[in-house]
Write a protein that holds these residues in place. Structure first.
Motif: not given
Ligand SMILES: Cc1ncc(COP(=O)(O)O)c(C=O)c1O
Length: 375
Positions: A280-283, A301-302, A311-314, A318-323
């Motif tokens: 998880v990212l702070d963006s 999209v990212a 891949k940005l999944v959600n 203020e959170h970006g979930c990445v897989s």
């Protein structure tokens, strides 16, 4: 470009933040300036993407003249820094005319856009004193947004009304066709640039044949202006804006090379969740924007710099979930606190969310740009 106690390296910055690569910005600006100088067409850049004096100075090559803005707040900001010959690039409403009067006092040239009879009546009701309101007729050549339809009879009627109105100078035609954003090849964009130019010139011909003067005829969107079909040489001006930064959307359309994209969001890894196959990212969507998510792009999209596996999944605020695009994520490859860099889908939408932009050359942060906000 101001900086109080600047961090000197990108890795020192607080995240999330927007990074602007000054070398790419300068290259994008000088390429567009050169292209339209060679075509003999005036470049009137749109300010909506960056909304900063520093960006405007690069886009206008230091002339501080001939710009388009998307809000009156931008118009007031640029006028207060000595910018002149400004088009407010949206149909104006009567409630805005007192601010527009002040802009007329400040600038030698300030232009409004209209696409209906009522606006002309409102201008007649609100005289400027010793000046006339300068207006462009907005024409819709395919975007289905604002503007009078290019092939309708109202085009000539509105030109007639503006020309004959008291306190009004009819200057010409303005059009912006966002349909180019749905194209995915150089050839398709070039065809659209040619069709759009022919349509807008045919509008001018009809107005002129009816006996009215059209001084300025302009169109512009970053895709068409980046490929610039030669027919565009028949225009008097073009008004693209996004090209200062470009983005992954423009890259997909074919407007630019990937290396031309001058903006990134810097984010930090704040959580490892191997059980859900995510980091998880702070963006979240405030730093990145939601724009483009509706396209359902297979890779998300990212676009992550140096990490095409991600891949940005959600996103939440203020959170970006990445897989990973396939398989199991190796969280150790993305240590907690480490930075990831994301190329935005739509630079205008992403930049609009940031209070400042960190300007860098290589990895050194060399300044901060502060965009104007609001309407
Ligand atoms: C009226 C108008 N003119 C010009 C532009 C610039 O187009 P682009 O963002 O493709 O550079 C825009 C962008 O939305 C616009 O709305």
């Amino acid at each position: 470009m101001t900086m109080n106690h600047p961090p000197t390296h990108i890795s020192d910055l607080q995240t999330p933040c927007l990074l602007v690569d000054i070398d790419k910005v300068k290259r994008n600006c000088s390429r567009m300036t050169q292209r339209y100088k060679e075509l003999g067409v005036e470049l009137r850049p749109h300010m909506k993407t960056h909304k900063t004096i520093e960006g405007a100075d690069l886009m206008t090559n230091g002339t501080r003249k001939k710009i388009v803005v998307s809000t009156l707040a931008e118009a007031e900001f640029f006028a207060s820094h000595g910018y002149d010959d400004i088009i407010y690039g949206k149909p104006v409403s009567e409630s805005q005319l007192s601010r527009c009067k002040k802009l007329h006092e400040k600038c030698t040239q300030f232009h409004l856009m209209f696409d209906n009879e009522e606006t002309i009546s409102a201008l007649e009701r609100n005289p400027l004193g010793n000046k006339a309101w300068s207006v462009f007729l907005e024409v819709d050549i395919g975007g289905n947004r604002t503007g009078v339809l290019w092939d309708s009879d109202r085009v000539v009627e509105l030109a007639r009304l503006a020309t004959n109105a008291k306190n009004v100078d009819f200057l010409g035609i303005y059009t912006h066709n966002p349909m180019s954003y749905s194209l995915t090849s150089d050839k398709a964009v070039r065809n659209q640039a040619e069709t759009d130019t022919k349509r807008i010139l045919s509008v001018c011909d009809r107005i002129r044949q009816a006996g009215f003067q059209v001084v300025t005829v302009g169109l512009g969107d970053t895709p068409c202006c980046s490929v610039s079909d030669v027919t565009m040489a028949k225009l008097t001006e073009v008004h693209p804006g996004n090209y200062i930064f470009y983005d992954t959307q423009q890259y997909r359309i074919g407007s630019c090379e990937f290396d031309d994209i001058a903006v990134r969001v810097a984010a930090r890894v704040i959580s490892h969740r191997p059980e859900t196959n995510q980091i998880v990212l702070d963006s979240g969507f405030v730093a990145l924007s939601h724009d483009g998510t509706y396209c359902n792009l297979p890779d998300g999209v990212a676009v992550f710099q140096d990490h095409s596996e991600l891949k940005l999944v959600n996103m939440s605020q203020e959170h970006g979930c990445v897989s990973v695009k396939s398989g199991k994520i190796d969280c150790t490859a993305y240590p907690l606190g480490s930075m990831l860099f994301i190329y935005p889908y739509h630079a205008c939408a992403t930049a609009a969310n940031h209070p400042v932009y960190y300007v860098h050359s290589g990895d050194s942060v060399i300044g901060v740009w502060k965009p104007v906000k609001g309407w």
